[in-house]
Design an enzyme around this catalytic site. Structure first.
Site, PDB file in Angstrom:
ATOM      1  N   CYS A 171     -45.206 -64.277 -45.676  1.00 24.69           N
ATOM      2  CA  CYS A 171     -46.084 -63.868 -46.774  1.00 24.69           C
ATOM      3  C   CYS A 171     -46.874 -62.621 -46.403  1.00 24.69           C
ATOM      4  O   CYS A 171     -47.340 -61.904 -47.280  1.00 24.69           O
ATOM      5  CB  CYS A 171     -47.015 -64.999 -47.201  1.00 24.69           C
ATOM      6  SG  CYS A 171     -48.163 -65.534 -45.937  1.00 24.69           S
TER       7      CYS A 171
ATOM      8  N   GLN B 261     -51.283 -72.658 -40.796  1.00 28.37           N
ATOM      9  CA  GLN B 261     -50.968 -72.810 -39.372  1.00 28.37           C
ATOM     10  C   GLN B 261     -52.068 -73.550 -38.607  1.00 28.37           C
ATOM     11  O   GLN B 261     -51.787 -74.353 -37.718  1.00 28.37           O
ATOM     12  CB  GLN B 261     -50.729 -71.418 -38.767  1.00 28.37           C
ATOM     13  CG  GLN B 261     -50.202 -71.469 -37.344  1.00 28.37           C
ATOM     14  CD  GLN B 261     -49.920 -70.078 -36.792  1.00 28.37           C
ATOM     15  OE1 GLN B 261     -49.549 -69.179 -37.543  1.00 28.37           O
ATOM     16  NE2 GLN B 261     -50.100 -69.901 -35.495  1.00 28.37           N
TER      17      GLN B 261
ATOM     18  N   HIS C 149     -45.561 -64.815 -40.216  1.00 30.86           N
ATOM     19  CA  HIS C 149     -45.729 -65.274 -41.602  1.00 30.86           C
ATOM     20  C   HIS C 149     -45.057 -64.302 -42.555  1.00 30.86           C
ATOM     21  O   HIS C 149     -45.474 -63.148 -42.667  1.00 30.86           O
ATOM     22  CB  HIS C 149     -47.225 -65.359 -41.940  1.00 30.86           C
ATOM     23  CG  HIS C 149     -47.916 -66.494 -41.242  1.00 30.86           C
ATOM     24  ND1 HIS C 149     -48.375 -67.589 -41.903  1.00 30.86           N
ATOM     25  CD2 HIS C 149     -48.173 -66.690 -39.928  1.00 30.86           C
ATOM     26  CE1 HIS C 149     -48.914 -68.429 -41.030  1.00 30.86           C
ATOM     27  NE2 HIS C 149     -48.808 -67.910 -39.823  1.00 30.86           N
TER      28      HIS C 149
ATOM     29  N   CYS D 273     -45.944 -71.723 -45.888  1.00 33.46           N
ATOM     30  CA  CYS D 273     -47.378 -71.560 -46.116  1.00 33.46           C
ATOM     31  C   CYS D 273     -47.716 -72.106 -47.503  1.00 33.46           C
ATOM     32  O   CYS D 273     -46.957 -71.926 -48.452  1.00 33.46           O
ATOM     33  CB  CYS D 273     -47.807 -70.107 -45.965  1.00 33.46           C
ATOM     34  SG  CYS D 273     -47.618 -69.087 -47.425  1.00 33.46           S
ATOM     35  N   GLU D 274     -48.842 -72.793 -47.566  1.00 32.47           N
ATOM     36  CA  GLU D 274     -49.185 -73.447 -48.833  1.00 32.47           C
ATOM     37  C   GLU D 274     -49.715 -72.461 -49.864  1.00 32.47           C
ATOM     38  O   GLU D 274     -49.823 -72.796 -51.030  1.00 32.47           O
ATOM     39  CB  GLU D 274     -50.192 -74.576 -48.596  1.00 32.47           C
ATOM     40  CG  GLU D 274     -51.566 -74.123 -48.165  1.00 32.47           C
ATOM     41  CD  GLU D 274     -52.481 -75.295 -47.883  1.00 32.47           C
ATOM     42  OE1 GLU D 274     -51.983 -76.426 -47.745  1.00 32.47           O
ATOM     43  OE2 GLU D 274     -53.705 -75.077 -47.805  1.00 32.47           O
ATOM     44  N   HIS D 275     -50.042 -71.261 -49.452  1.00 38.81           N
ATOM     45  CA  HIS D 275     -50.561 -70.296 -50.420  1.00 38.81           C
ATOM     46  C   HIS D 275     -49.455 -69.573 -51.174  1.00 38.81           C
ATOM     47  O   HIS D 275     -49.649 -69.164 -52.310  1.00 38.81           O
ATOM     48  CB  HIS D 275     -51.452 -69.262 -49.721  1.00 38.81           C
ATOM     49  CG  HIS D 275     -52.636 -69.877 -49.050  1.00 38.81           C
ATOM     50  ND1 HIS D 275     -53.113 -69.446 -47.831  1.00 38.81           N
ATOM     51  CD2 HIS D 275     -53.416 -70.918 -49.413  1.00 38.81           C
ATOM     52  CE1 HIS D 275     -54.161 -70.188 -47.485  1.00 38.81           C
ATOM     53  NE2 HIS D 275     -54.355 -71.080 -48.422  1.00 38.81           N
ATOM     54  N   HIS D 276     -48.324 -69.368 -50.519  1.00 35.13           N
ATOM     55  CA  HIS D 276     -47.233 -68.620 -51.154  1.00 35.13           C
ATOM     56  C   HIS D 276     -45.911 -69.376 -51.159  1.00 35.13           C
ATOM     57  O   HIS D 276     -44.929 -68.884 -51.708  1.00 35.13           O
ATOM     58  CB  HIS D 276     -47.023 -67.282 -50.434  1.00 35.13           C
ATOM     59  CG  HIS D 276     -48.256 -66.424 -50.375  1.00 35.13           C
ATOM     60  ND1 HIS D 276     -49.136 -66.468 -49.316  1.00 35.13           N
ATOM     61  CD2 HIS D 276     -48.766 -65.530 -51.254  1.00 35.13           C
ATOM     62  CE1 HIS D 276     -50.138 -65.626 -49.545  1.00 35.13           C
ATOM     63  NE2 HIS D 276     -49.935 -65.042 -50.718  1.00 35.13           N
TER      64      HIS D 276
HETATM   65 ZN   LIG Z   1     -48.978 -67.307 -47.331  1.00 36.40          ZN
END
Ligand SMILES: [Zn+2]
Length: 199
Positions: free
Chosen positions: A142, A112, A140, A71-74
């Site tokens: 995260c 996703q 996920h 995931c690009e956020h975490h």
């Molecule tokens: Zn994430």
């Protein structure tokens, strides 16, 4: 990259020089290079010798393709199953190339929803079929590791193009065929949910 990882270990309160971590920067770099190798892959090169002209217009389905992404956020993993279907107009893609395509887009920093539509859009671009459908079901880390929402956070996303968007029977046929394992979304699944929480 290895210097950054050593600094990161120190920032986390670790001693980057202790025995167990001595080769960690090297390993992390190697792992990250692999997990983001999709940026450097050439889709045309992968597909070029595997597009065939056929006289076949029934649904082609490749289901239960395992995928692993970040995931690009975490930069934490999300992973699960991908199901792909299309209805050829004049061309098909070699069956083994579909999982390759899923890998190319998975091995990047992703959300996703975008991953799902990139796979569908690429198939549409490359063979302009009568329709394309992609459904992805994923866990996920995260969310589950951080205890956000439920421990078994499970996200389903879909991209339905052409006949799969326009024709409810075609869409249902596909959803029935992939339903035997796992969860499938309702036909209209724009609200498939947050693929990753950003804070
Ligand atoms: Zn994430």
């Amino acid at each position: 990259m290895q210097d950054l990882i050593r600094r990161l270990l120190a920032e986390l309160g670790e001693n980057p020089d202790r025995e167990g971590l001595a080769r960690t920067p090297q390993r992390v770099e190697k792992a990250l290079q692999f997990l983001t190798s999709g940026y450097r892959a050439d889709i045309d090169e992968v597909l070029n010798n595997a597009l065939f002209t056929v006289d076949y217009s029934e649904m082609v389905i490749v289901k239960d393709i395992d995928f692993y992404s970040l995931c690009e956020h975490h930069m934490l993993p999300f992973f699960g199953k991908c199901h792909v279907a299309y209805i050829p107009r004049t061309k098909v893609i070699g069956l083994s190339k579909i999982p390759r395509l899923v890998d190319i887009f998975s091995r990047r920093l992703q959300i996703q929803e975008r991953l799902t539509s990139q796979i569908a859009d690429t198939i549409r671009e490359k063979i302009s079929p009568l329709g394309v459908a992609v459904v992805m079901e994923a866990t996920h880390l995260c969310m589950s590791m951080r205890g956000v929402e439920k421990q078994n956070s499970f996200c389903v996303t879909s991209s339905m193009l052409g006949a799969f968007r326009d024709n409810a029977r075609t869409r249902m046929e596909f959803l029935e065929l992939i339903k035997r394992r796992g969860v499938v979304p309702s036909p209209v699944s724009e609200d498939a949910g947050l693929a990753c929480v950003s804070d």
